[in-house]
Scaffold this active site. Structure first.
Site, PDB file in Angstrom:
ATOM      1  N   THR A  85      12.657 -36.282  69.398  1.00 50.04           N
ATOM      2  CA  THR A  85      11.655 -35.142  70.082  1.00 50.04           C
ATOM      3  C   THR A  85      12.609 -33.968  70.159  1.00 50.04           C
ATOM      4  O   THR A  85      13.691 -33.873  70.408  1.00 50.04           O
ATOM      5  CB  THR A  85      11.250 -35.741  71.544  1.00 50.04           C
ATOM      6  OG1 THR A  85      10.633 -34.659  72.272  1.00 50.04           O
ATOM      7  CG2 THR A  85      12.437 -36.155  72.459  1.00 50.04           C
ATOM      8  N   TYR A 130      12.264 -37.376  79.922  1.00 47.71           N
ATOM      9  CA  TYR A 130      11.916 -37.886  78.766  1.00 47.71           C
ATOM     10  C   TYR A 130      12.675 -37.534  77.657  1.00 47.71           C
ATOM     11  O   TYR A 130      13.219 -38.375  76.872  1.00 47.71           O
ATOM     12  CB  TYR A 130      10.310 -37.238  78.496  1.00 47.71           C
ATOM     13  CG  TYR A 130      10.023 -37.361  77.008  1.00 47.71           C
ATOM     14  CD1 TYR A 130       9.582 -38.543  76.575  1.00 47.71           C
ATOM     15  CD2 TYR A 130       9.713 -36.197  76.404  1.00 47.71           C
ATOM     16  CE1 TYR A 130       9.302 -38.632  75.182  1.00 47.71           C
ATOM     17  CE2 TYR A 130       9.425 -36.260  74.963  1.00 47.71           C
ATOM     18  CZ  TYR A 130       8.985 -37.696  74.654  1.00 47.71           C
ATOM     19  OH  TYR A 130       8.786 -37.614  73.132  1.00 47.71           O
TER      20      TYR A 130
HETATM   21  N1  UFG Z   1      -0.822 -27.486  78.359  1.00 51.16           N
HETATM   22  C1  UFG Z   1      -1.723 -26.939  79.040  1.00 51.16           C
HETATM   23  N2  UFG Z   1      -2.820 -27.660  79.404  1.00 51.16           N
HETATM   24  C2  UFG Z   1      -3.006 -29.215  79.230  1.00 51.16           C
HETATM   25  C3  UFG Z   1      -2.025 -29.754  78.295  1.00 51.16           C
HETATM   26  C4  UFG Z   1      -0.938 -29.031  78.223  1.00 51.16           C
HETATM   27  O1  UFG Z   1      -1.709 -26.018  79.358  1.00 51.16           O
HETATM   28  O2  UFG Z   1      -3.979 -29.639  79.454  1.00 51.16           O
HETATM   29  C5  UFG Z   1       0.429 -27.015  77.743  1.00 51.16           C
HETATM   30  C6  UFG Z   1       1.736 -27.400  78.452  1.00 51.16           C
HETATM   31  O3  UFG Z   1       2.024 -26.941  79.630  1.00 51.16           O
HETATM   32  C7  UFG Z   1       2.606 -26.913  77.463  1.00 51.16           C
HETATM   33  C8  UFG Z   1       1.786 -27.044  75.963  1.00 51.16           C
HETATM   34  O4  UFG Z   1       0.358 -26.975  76.422  1.00 51.16           O
HETATM   35  O5  UFG Z   1       3.067 -25.559  77.462  1.00 51.16           O
HETATM   36  C9  UFG Z   1       1.971 -28.285  75.237  1.00 51.16           C
HETATM   37  O6  UFG Z   1       1.857 -29.268  75.923  1.00 51.16           O
HETATM   38  P1  UFG Z   1       1.899 -30.725  75.555  1.00 51.16           P
HETATM   39  O7  UFG Z   1       1.407 -31.612  76.858  1.00 51.16           O
HETATM   40  O8  UFG Z   1       0.606 -30.811  74.402  1.00 51.16           O
HETATM   41  O9  UFG Z   1       3.067 -31.082  74.622  1.00 51.16           O
HETATM   42  P2  UFG Z   1       4.645 -30.942  75.285  1.00 51.16           P
HETATM   43  O10 UFG Z   1       5.101 -29.538  74.668  1.00 51.16           O
HETATM   44  O11 UFG Z   1       4.801 -31.041  76.580  1.00 51.16           O
HETATM   45  O12 UFG Z   1       5.484 -32.081  74.623  1.00 51.16           O
HETATM   46  C10 UFG Z   1       5.221 -32.521  73.467  1.00 51.16           C
HETATM   47  C11 UFG Z   1       5.603 -33.903  73.158  1.00 51.16           C
HETATM   48  C12 UFG Z   1       6.926 -34.135  73.161  1.00 51.16           C
HETATM   49  C13 UFG Z   1       7.965 -32.966  72.410  1.00 51.16           C
HETATM   50  C14 UFG Z   1       7.389 -31.573  72.701  1.00 51.16           C
HETATM   51  C15 UFG Z   1       8.099 -30.674  71.806  1.00 51.16           C
HETATM   52  O13 UFG Z   1       4.792 -34.828  73.985  1.00 51.16           O
HETATM   53  O14 UFG Z   1       7.459 -35.266  72.509  1.00 51.16           O
HETATM   54  O15 UFG Z   1       6.115 -31.509  72.515  1.00 51.16           O
HETATM   55  O16 UFG Z   1       7.566 -29.486  72.121  1.00 51.16           O
HETATM   56  F1  UFG Z   1       9.370 -32.915  72.539  1.00 51.16           F
END
Ligand code: UFG
Length: 331
Positions: free
Chosen positions: A117, A142
């Site tokens: 990741t 994670y």
């Molecule tokens: N977000 C919102 N509202 C939501 C969901 C997400 O504002 O309901 C925001 C989060 O705060 C973040 C962005 O959207 O800023 C992306 O969030 P995600 O939950 O879609 O994904 P993450 O970036 O947390 O994590 C994902 C994968 C990881 C990987 C990462 C790399 O789950 O495995 O991307 O950037 F490492």
């Protein structure tokens, strides 16, 4: 030879199974179905229900199938959940991966692809897209749990006849272009999944987590990659290792990012209507911005993404949500 896919009933794993079958591979799946679904696994794959840390079951799988490669997806993937339950994440992602790697070494499996990741980088110290040689400083359990597995693979590859490819995924989204698979867990928290579910009225509203980040519009920037392109990168990794290529850790992203607000605008545009959004506090463990430099994957794997289009990713995700709604209403 067969390819063993761990977590083949999950979101990315189920796409991988289809991509392998499309490529003419023989596919075996292990999944304990904690978050994945039996129905999501292509019927042509041989399925074993169970845990990747069950060494006896792994021995049986290796004795019943001529496996030369493992593609390891099984694991927990929600950043804020890992902040609340670090030991659960170290158990599920790190300890169980150690057991799977030990089973692979014991059985003499030569090739291992690991679902790593972008979270291994934490918040990058540079504003440019990240390259693999940057310091690895995960900011969430994670990310740490995945980095520890990368380290175990590196040390194991140095000591045994095992070659590995760790693919560092950026933000995976979208669904199979042929409509055979998608992100199905109702518990999924990823932005595009949540926004599509909200646009279709499956959720009453959704949160934007943090509007005061040091980014152009104050919301986090991510590199969203189509799940199908990601599956193709794994196929390329397998080909490369089977042809004698050595171990590798490579980014899988497109090299450009979108903010949360830009993603929501794109969902509104593709869906054709507005939906309720609440501006909320920052979510724990979120880096402000992370975008891949995919140069190494392009060069070493010969990987050429074909579906680099945010609206296309969203359209496929919306199609899959509609499919799930029809499936659920049909009982
Ligand atoms: N977000 C919102 N509202 C939501 C969901 C997400 O504002 O309901 C925001 C989060 O705060 C973040 C962005 O959207 O800023 C992306 O969030 P995600 O939950 O879609 O994904 P993450 O970036 O947390 O994590 C994902 C994968 C990881 C990987 C990462 C790399 O789950 O495995 O991307 O950037 F490492």
């Amino acid at each position: 030879m067969a390819v063993l896919v761990t977590g083949g009933g999950g979101y990315i794993g189920s796409h991988m199974v289809w991509a392998l079958l499309d490529a003419g591979e023989d596919v075996v799946v292990i999944d304990r179905l904690s978050t994945g679904f039996r129905w999501a696994i292509a019927p042509e794959a041989r399925f074993y229900e169970g845990d990747i840390a069950d060494a006896e079951l792994l021995r049986r799988i290796f004795s019943e199938n001529s496996v030369d490669s493992i593609i390891h997806f099984a694991g927990s993937i929600v950043v804020p959940e890992s902040v609340a339950d670090p030991l659960g994440y170290y158990e599920n992602n790190t300890v169980k991966s150690r057991s799977l790697i030990a089973s692979a070494v014991e059985a003499g499996i030569p090739h291992f692809v690991f679902s790593s990741t972008a979270a291994v980088y934490g918040t990058p110290s540079v504003l440019e897209p990240v390259t693999e040689d940057l310091p690895l400083r995960p900011e969430s359990p994670y990310g740490s749990s995945k980095l520890m597995t990368e380290i175990m693979l590196k040390d194991t590859a140095a000591a045994h006849d095992l070659t590995y490819t760790a693919l560092r995924y950026f933000n995976v989204a979208g669904a199979d272009p042929k409509g055979r698979s998608g992100q199905s867990s109702a518990l999924a928290t990823h932005l595009i999944k949540v926004a599509c579910a909200t646009a279709l009225g499956k959720r009453a509203s959704m949160n934007v987590f943090g509007t005061d980040y040091p980014t152009p519009d104050g919301t986090c920037v991510r590199d969203y990659i189509h799940v199908w392109d990601l599956a193709q990168a794994h196929l390329k990794a397998l080909q490369r290792m089977r042809a004698g290529g050595g171990s590798l850790a490579a980014n899988c992203g497109y090299g450009h990012g979108y903010s949360v607000l830009e993603v929501l605008d794109a969902v509104r545009k593709v869906h054709g209507s507005d939906f309720p959004v609440t501006f909320a506090e920052r979510r724990p463990g979120d880096p402000a911005m992370i975008v891949a430099n995919p140069g190494l994957a392009r060069q070493e794997l010969g990987w050429t993404p074909e579906l680099d289009d945010l609206e296309g990713i969203i359209a496929s995700a919306l199609d899959w949500e509609r499919h799930l709604m029809r499936k659920n209403s049909a009982g």
